[in-house]
Design an enzyme around this catalytic site. Structure first.
Site, PDB file in Angstrom:
ATOM      1  N   ASP A 116       0.832  -1.208   0.000  1.00  0.00           N
ATOM      2  CA  ASP A 116       0.000   0.000   0.000  1.00  0.00           C
ATOM      3  C   ASP A 116       0.869   1.261   0.000  1.00  0.00           C
ATOM      4  O   ASP A 116       1.972   1.258   0.548  1.00  0.00           O
ATOM      5  CB  ASP A 116      -0.895  -0.037   1.254  1.00  0.00           C
ATOM      6  N   GLY A 117       0.337   2.308  -0.601  1.00  0.00           N
ATOM      7  CA  GLY A 117       1.007   3.616  -0.543  1.00  0.00           C
ATOM      8  C   GLY A 117       1.571   4.100  -1.869  1.00  0.00           C
ATOM      9  O   GLY A 117       2.199   5.167  -1.913  1.00  0.00           O
ATOM     10  N   ASN A 118       1.339   3.358  -2.937  1.00  0.00           N
ATOM     11  CA  ASN A 118       1.876   3.789  -4.242  1.00  0.00           C
ATOM     12  C   ASN A 118       1.314   5.148  -4.659  1.00  0.00           C
ATOM     13  O   ASN A 118       2.049   6.020  -5.139  1.00  0.00           O
ATOM     14  CB  ASN A 118       1.489   2.785  -5.338  1.00  0.00           C
TER      15      ASN A 118
ATOM     16  N   ARG B  52      -0.659   9.105 -10.086  1.00  0.00           N
ATOM     17  CA  ARG B  52      -0.706   7.881  -9.279  1.00  0.00           C
ATOM     18  C   ARG B  52      -0.093   6.691 -10.014  1.00  0.00           C
ATOM     19  O   ARG B  52       0.517   5.812  -9.409  1.00  0.00           O
ATOM     20  CB  ARG B  52      -2.161   7.547  -8.913  1.00  0.00           C
TER      21      ARG B  52
ATOM     22  N   HIS C 210       2.508   3.301  -9.069  1.00  0.00           N
ATOM     23  CA  HIS C 210       2.376   1.854  -9.304  1.00  0.00           C
ATOM     24  C   HIS C 210       3.597   1.307 -10.057  1.00  0.00           C
ATOM     25  O   HIS C 210       4.049   0.201  -9.782  1.00  0.00           O
ATOM     26  CB  HIS C 210       1.085   1.563 -10.072  1.00  0.00           C
TER      27      HIS C 210
ATOM     28  N   ARG D 131     -11.693   1.912  -8.951  1.00  0.00           N
ATOM     29  CA  ARG D 131     -10.758   3.018  -9.249  1.00  0.00           C
ATOM     30  C   ARG D 131     -10.990   3.561 -10.660  1.00  0.00           C
ATOM     31  O   ARG D 131     -11.612   2.889 -11.488  1.00  0.00           O
ATOM     32  CB  ARG D 131      -9.332   2.520  -9.081  1.00  0.00           C
TER      33      ARG D 131
ATOM     34  N   LEU E 154      11.065 -20.681  -4.965  1.00  0.00           N
ATOM     35  CA  LEU E 154      10.068 -19.762  -4.395  1.00  0.00           C
ATOM     36  C   LEU E 154       8.743 -19.987  -5.105  1.00  0.00           C
ATOM     37  O   LEU E 154       8.712 -20.142  -6.323  1.00  0.00           O
ATOM     38  CB  LEU E 154      10.522 -18.305  -4.622  1.00  0.00           C
TER      39      LEU E 154
ATOM     40  N   LEU F  78      -6.483  -5.540   7.135  1.00  0.00           N
ATOM     41  CA  LEU F  78      -6.199  -6.650   6.208  1.00  0.00           C
ATOM     42  C   LEU F  78      -6.880  -6.496   4.849  1.00  0.00           C
ATOM     43  O   LEU F  78      -6.499  -7.168   3.884  1.00  0.00           O
ATOM     44  CB  LEU F  78      -6.590  -7.989   6.832  1.00  0.00           C
TER      45      LEU F  78
HETATM   46  C1  FPP Z   1      -2.090   0.007  -3.239  1.00  0.00           C
HETATM   47  O1  FPP Z   1      -1.589   1.322  -3.221  1.00  0.00           O
HETATM   48  C2  FPP Z   1      -1.485  -0.706  -4.358  1.00  0.00           C
HETATM   49  C3  FPP Z   1      -2.181  -1.261  -5.373  1.00  0.00           C
HETATM   50  C4  FPP Z   1      -3.659  -1.250  -5.456  1.00  0.00           C
HETATM   51  C5  FPP Z   1      -1.497  -1.910  -6.492  1.00  0.00           C
HETATM   52  C6  FPP Z   1      -0.227  -2.637  -6.130  1.00  0.00           C
HETATM   53  C7  FPP Z   1       0.457  -3.052  -7.361  1.00  0.00           C
HETATM   54  C8  FPP Z   1       1.793  -2.983  -7.565  1.00  0.00           C
HETATM   55  C9  FPP Z   1       2.758  -2.596  -6.542  1.00  0.00           C
HETATM   56  C10 FPP Z   1       2.301  -3.425  -8.853  1.00  0.00           C
HETATM   57  C11 FPP Z   1       2.829  -4.833  -8.657  1.00  0.00           C
HETATM   58  C12 FPP Z   1       2.315  -5.684  -9.679  1.00  0.00           C
HETATM   59  C13 FPP Z   1       2.755  -6.967  -9.857  1.00  0.00           C
HETATM   60  C14 FPP Z   1       2.341  -7.663 -11.068  1.00  0.00           C
HETATM   61  C15 FPP Z   1       3.632  -7.665  -8.894  1.00  0.00           C
HETATM   62  P1  FPP Z   1      -2.614   2.513  -3.389  1.00  0.00           P
HETATM   63  O2  FPP Z   1      -2.732   2.829  -4.820  1.00  0.00           O
HETATM   64  O3  FPP Z   1      -3.901   2.161  -2.727  1.00  0.00           O
HETATM   65  O4  FPP Z   1      -1.890   3.657  -2.631  1.00  0.00           O
HETATM   66  P2  FPP Z   1      -2.581   4.820  -1.801  1.00  0.00           P
HETATM   67  O5  FPP Z   1      -3.216   4.173  -0.604  1.00  0.00           O
HETATM   68  O6  FPP Z   1      -1.428   5.682  -1.426  1.00  0.00           O
HETATM   69  O7  FPP Z   1      -3.563   5.491  -2.702  1.00  0.00           O
END
Ligand code: FPP
Length: 239
Positions: A19-21, A32, A36, A70, A130, A190
């Site tokens: 979380d946090g991207n 945003r 990702h 989204r 893995l 969770l």
């Molecule tokens: C939550 O952050 C993250 C996601 C919904 C997507 C996570 C996906 C990746 C990290 C890409 C990895 C992909 C693969 C195939 C391994 P958020 O967007 O909810 O962040 P925010 O809470 O800051 O808005």
């Protein structure tokens, strides 16, 4: 002490809520989607170090069934990141002995992504360094409901039998309990991820945004995991 030695020997299942991207990107004045992309780089780094740290199963929450809400552009980018990842990494996964599986629903995913998933699952099936499981269009409640519906009037199953059913409905043969659940981004919940499998998981949270989460953070979380005593409702072990 004894318990921690046992933990070190065990092949661990670690689950990651990345979380946090979005916030990471917004704080930098970026879209945003840039968050990702950076998040995918972080995931790659963790996947690379996981086997050497005793992790045998790693489950990543890449797209929850609630993420369909989204904006279309963000959904499209996440689907395309997953597809590109599978296409580009396939050979490297095979060479490193990583078996890849995807858990979650497939009927709503783009056809091109489903093709990449099936090809990658087939070609990495023998990997044993893995087991990398990527959750896409995944909802734990949905998997549990489907498992319950599949029973429909049968005799009550054991917890093990039901766990296998929950895994099977999420698209995977093995049932594996989560040992350690890590969530970045500061929230402490969770979010419908591996609820059945995390009944006795140790939880570890960090305020770091996922793109800033690196191998050192992963090592720190694992080191704390090994210091914890897991009693499963029993009593503390006596050295
Ligand atoms: C939550 O952050 C993250 C996601 C919904 C997507 C996570 C996906 C990746 C990290 C890409 C990895 C992909 C693969 C195939 C391994 P958020 O967007 O909810 O962040 P925010 O809470 O800051 O808005």
């Amino acid at each position: 002490m004894i318990q921690s030695t046992l933990n070190e020997r065990k092949a661990l299942h670690v689950a990651l809520i990345m979380d946090g991207n979005g916030r990471w990107a917004t704080r930098k004045g970026l879209p945003r989607t840039a968050g990702h992309r950076a998040g995918l780089k972080s995931a790659r780094r963790i996947i690379e170090v996981a086997p050497a740290l005793g992790v045998r199963t790693l489950t990543l929450f890449a797209f929850s069934s609630d993420n369909w809400r989204r904006p279309a552009e963000e959904v499209k980018l996440l689907m395309s990141l997953a597809r590109t990842y599978l296409h580009q990494e396939r050979q490297s996964l095979i060479e490193r002995g990583v078996r890849l599986s995807v858990i979650g629903r497939r009927d709503r995913l783009p056809a091109g992504l489903v093709d990449e998933i099936e090809t990658t699952e087939r070609s990495t099936a023998k990997g044993c360094s893995l087991h990398l499981r990527i959750a896409l269009d995944y909802s734990s409640r949905d998997a549990i409901i489907r498992a319950a519906a599949a029973l429909a009037g049968d005799a009550l199953p054991s917890q093990d039998q039901f766990g296998h059913l929950v895994s099977a409905t999420a698209g995977i043969a093995e049932a594996t309990d989560v040992d350690l659940m890590i969530r970045s981004g500061g929230e402490k919940r969770l979010s419908d991820f591996l609820l059945w499998e995390s009944a006795y998981a140790e939880l570890w949270f960090t305020d770091k945004m996922w793109p800033d989460f690196g191998p050192d953070d992963f090592r720190t979380a694992l080191a704390e995991f090994h210091r914890r005593e897991r009693r499963y409702g029993g009593l503390a072990s006596v050295a």
